[in-house]
Design an enzyme around this catalytic site. Structure first.
Site, PDB file in Angstrom:
ATOM      1  N   GLY A  48       0.848  -1.197   0.000  1.00 18.13           N
ATOM      2  CA  GLY A  48       0.000   0.000   0.000  1.00 18.13           C
ATOM      3  C   GLY A  48       0.875   1.236   0.000  1.00 18.13           C
ATOM      4  O   GLY A  48       0.793   2.084   0.877  1.00 18.13           O
ATOM      5  N   ALA A  49       1.751   1.342  -1.027  1.00 20.48           N
ATOM      6  CA  ALA A  49       2.885   2.275  -0.990  1.00 20.48           C
ATOM      7  C   ALA A  49       2.688   3.562  -1.772  1.00 20.48           C
ATOM      8  O   ALA A  49       3.613   4.369  -1.848  1.00 20.48           O
ATOM      9  CB  ALA A  49       4.135   1.565  -1.537  1.00 20.48           C
ATOM     10  N   TYR A  53      -0.325   7.444   4.110  1.00 18.29           N
ATOM     11  CA  TYR A  53       0.646   6.965   5.084  1.00 18.29           C
ATOM     12  C   TYR A  53       1.611   5.940   4.497  1.00 18.29           C
ATOM     13  O   TYR A  53       2.776   5.885   4.882  1.00 18.29           O
ATOM     14  CB  TYR A  53      -0.076   6.379   6.291  1.00 18.29           C
ATOM     15  CG  TYR A  53      -0.553   7.427   7.278  1.00 18.29           C
ATOM     16  CD1 TYR A  53       0.323   8.393   7.757  1.00 18.29           C
ATOM     17  CD2 TYR A  53      -1.862   7.444   7.743  1.00 18.29           C
ATOM     18  CE1 TYR A  53      -0.094   9.352   8.662  1.00 18.29           C
ATOM     19  CE2 TYR A  53      -2.291   8.404   8.655  1.00 18.29           C
ATOM     20  CZ  TYR A  53      -1.398   9.351   9.114  1.00 18.29           C
ATOM     21  OH  TYR A  53      -1.806  10.310  10.015  1.00 18.29           O
ATOM     22  N   ASP A 111      -3.350  -6.463  -7.136  1.00 17.74           N
ATOM     23  CA  ASP A 111      -4.181  -6.678  -5.954  1.00 17.74           C
ATOM     24  C   ASP A 111      -3.367  -7.319  -4.834  1.00 17.74           C
ATOM     25  O   ASP A 111      -3.039  -8.504  -4.894  1.00 17.74           O
ATOM     26  CB  ASP A 111      -5.365  -7.572  -6.339  1.00 17.74           C
ATOM     27  CG  ASP A 111      -6.293  -7.863  -5.179  1.00 17.74           C
ATOM     28  OD1 ASP A 111      -6.103  -7.288  -4.090  1.00 17.74           O
ATOM     29  OD2 ASP A 111      -7.219  -8.682  -5.364  1.00 17.74           O
ATOM     30  N   VAL A 139      -2.785  -0.894   3.784  1.00 17.43           N
ATOM     31  CA  VAL A 139      -3.780  -1.142   2.745  1.00 17.43           C
ATOM     32  C   VAL A 139      -5.140  -0.603   3.184  1.00 17.43           C
ATOM     33  O   VAL A 139      -5.625  -0.935   4.265  1.00 17.43           O
ATOM     34  CB  VAL A 139      -3.889  -2.651   2.431  1.00 17.43           C
ATOM     35  CG1 VAL A 139      -4.992  -2.905   1.412  1.00 17.43           C
ATOM     36  CG2 VAL A 139      -2.560  -3.183   1.920  1.00 17.43           C
ATOM     37  N   ALA A 140      -5.730   0.250   2.359  1.00 18.96           N
ATOM     38  CA  ALA A 140      -7.095   0.731   2.597  1.00 18.96           C
ATOM     39  C   ALA A 140      -7.912   0.395   1.358  1.00 18.96           C
ATOM     40  O   ALA A 140      -7.641   0.914   0.278  1.00 18.96           O
ATOM     41  CB  ALA A 140      -7.100   2.231   2.852  1.00 18.96           C
ATOM     42  N   TYR A 235     -16.016   4.440  14.781  1.00 19.27           N
ATOM     43  CA  TYR A 235     -14.752   3.713  14.651  1.00 19.27           C
ATOM     44  C   TYR A 235     -14.695   2.547  15.633  1.00 19.27           C
ATOM     45  O   TYR A 235     -15.080   1.433  15.327  1.00 19.27           O
ATOM     46  CB  TYR A 235     -13.558   4.662  14.827  1.00 19.27           C
ATOM     47  CG  TYR A 235     -13.142   5.329  13.541  1.00 19.27           C
ATOM     48  CD1 TYR A 235     -12.339   4.673  12.621  1.00 19.27           C
ATOM     49  CD2 TYR A 235     -13.566   6.606  13.222  1.00 19.27           C
ATOM     50  CE1 TYR A 235     -11.965   5.264  11.428  1.00 19.27           C
ATOM     51  CE2 TYR A 235     -13.202   7.212  12.031  1.00 19.27           C
ATOM     52  CZ  TYR A 235     -12.397   6.528  11.138  1.00 19.27           C
ATOM     53  OH  TYR A 235     -12.035   7.116   9.962  1.00 19.27           O
ATOM     54  N   VAL A 273      -6.087  12.184   9.270  1.00 21.06           N
ATOM     55  CA  VAL A 273      -5.641  13.046   8.173  1.00 21.06           C
ATOM     56  C   VAL A 273      -6.651  12.928   7.039  1.00 21.06           C
ATOM     57  O   VAL A 273      -7.491  12.031   7.017  1.00 21.06           O
ATOM     58  CB  VAL A 273      -4.236  12.653   7.648  1.00 21.06           C
ATOM     59  CG1 VAL A 273      -3.158  12.957   8.675  1.00 21.06           C
ATOM     60  CG2 VAL A 273      -4.199  11.186   7.235  1.00 21.06           C
ATOM     61  N   THR A 275      -7.723  11.742   3.686  1.00 19.57           N
ATOM     62  CA  THR A 275      -7.425  10.737   2.673  1.00 19.57           C
ATOM     63  C   THR A 275      -8.697  10.519   1.857  1.00 19.57           C
ATOM     64  O   THR A 275      -9.776  10.971   2.243  1.00 19.57           O
ATOM     65  CB  THR A 275      -7.007   9.385   3.293  1.00 19.57           C
ATOM     66  OG1 THR A 275      -8.120   8.859   4.035  1.00 19.57           O
ATOM     67  CG2 THR A 275      -5.806   9.540   4.220  1.00 19.57           C
TER      68      THR A 275
END
Length: 397
Positions: A48-49, A53, A111, A139-140, A235, A273, A275
């Site tokens: 998830g780069a 974040y 994926d 990963v989101a 949450y 933050v 996103t």
């Protein structure tokens, strides 16, 4: 072509290649300006780069610790006159900047939940790096196709047990609105845990370990957000909270596995933050607008790169790390300052359509949102023609 922002709901459907590149350079400059990260990682895998974040972690590792980095992401390439995603352009810029310093950078586009991408990653590590000493999981995703069953699970943002009414901002109309969220069903909770819980992180670490590509002393961390009282209904106490609790359970087994070879596994808690994911959550634009107002006034406001750079220096590779009672690394301390939260709570019910810009930093929120897509970046000429057809060097597809 000249590219301008076009926003639909919580998505900007255009992206600016030069703006994304400038944003990456800003983040690199911040990390480099703080000097080397002592005892930092040398060979890093970031799952998830390409944005937020995860991108910040890749930048901190490379430009703070001089690490070779392998990034995994799922982004859309540009096609003729249609720009690619922001994460595509971010990654292209990262590769260019890393190459300029002689740093190894390779990326895999696909994926991350699939066995195929895990195997491609292992093959790349064996071929180019031998082993990795840090694995960052960031990963989101709204859905996950399980690699063993083929079932596609959906994540759901809902309370548990009873309906919850949330205040928020209708960002299209710049008006305060209330949203009634119905409670999640058991199937929706299970689906959310399947997508956002710890199973895929565990699968990654198990696969990397079985392949012999985790170095002795290797560390892994997964990023999460917990928040405080204002956000708890949706949450920690909601369907996403069940996934976060699953993450907390998963890390214990991973910690035991890695500790046997001198390594460690931690959940890292980061601040709220802007996103693409958070902008879709009904209450978050209002919460973030208030949080920005309060923290900027106190001089404690931070974005992704400040958070992750601090996490690396203070906790992942600093001693003693900032750890809570559950063993999580905490980088969200300034957000959870009781004085900050008290101010946010005090303002929460006072915000109206008429005083939205006076009581909150909604203007700052909107700027941060556009920055995700390469707009509102200082020094970029948005009236100039740009070529959207940018490739990522050393990309494995």
């Amino acid at each position: 072509m000249i590219i301008k922002p076009r926003v639909r709901g919580f998505i900007c459907v255009t992206t600016h290649p030069a703006g994304c590149a400038a944003s990456v350079r800003e983040q690199i400059a911040y990390v480099a300006g703080r000097g080397p990260i002592e005892r930092g990682p040398k060979k890093v895998l970031v799952i998830g780069a390409s944005t937020g974040y995860g991108l910040a972690a890749r930048i901190a590792a490379a430009f703070g610790a001089g690490a070779a980095t392998l990034g995994v992401f799922f982004e859309r390439a540009p096609l003729d006159a249609k720009p690619g995603t922001a994460g595509w352009y971010n990654s292209a810029a990262f590769h260019d900047e890393a190459a300029a310093l002689g740093l190894y950078a390779a990326s895999i586009n696909g994926d991350a939940f699939s066995d195929e991408i895990k195997q491609k990653t292992i093959d790349a590590i064996k071929r180019d790096l031998g082993q990795v000493d840090l694995v960052v999981y960031s990963v989101a995703a709204p859905r996950r196709t399980h690699p063993k069953t083929g079932i596609t699970h959906q994540s759901t943002l809902k309370p548990i047990g009873q309906a919850v009414r949330l205040r928020g901002i209708d960002t299209d109309n710049e008006a305060i609105k209330e949203t009634l969220l119905q409670p999640a069903t058991p199937d929706e909770i299970a689906g959310t845990v399947a997508v956002m819980g710890g199973e895929d992180w565990r699968m990654w670490i198990d696969a990397l370990d079985a392949a012999g590509v985790l170095a002795d002393g290797a560390k892994t961390t997964a990023f999460t957000y917990l928040g405080e009282k204002v956000t708890h209904d949706i949450y920690w106490n909601g369907s996403i909270g069940e996934a976060k609790k699953d993450l907390d359970r998963t890390v214990l087994a991973l910690r035991d596995k890695l500790a046997a070879r001198g390594g460690d596994a931690r959940v890292s808690v980061l601040k709220a933050v802007v996103t693409q994911a958070s902008s879709a959550i009904p209450m978050m634009p209002l919460y973030l607008s208030l949080l920005f107002k309060v923290m900027k006034a106190r001089g404690t406001h931070e974005g992704c790169i400040e958070q992750v750079d601090g996490l690396f220096r203070d906790s992942l590779y600093g001693a003693p790390p900032h750890v809570d009672a559950e063993g999580r690394l905490r980088a969200d301390r300034l957000e959870l300052d009781p004085a900050v939260q008290a101010q946010v709570l005090e303002l929460w019910d006072r915000v109206t359509d008429d005083n939205l810009y006076a009581l909150t930093d909604f203007a700052g929120y909107k700027t941060e949102f556009l920055r995700l897509f390469g707009f509102e970046i200082d020094g970029v000429d948005y009236d100039a023609h740009v070529d959207p057809n940018i490739r990522i060097p050393n990309l494995i597809e």
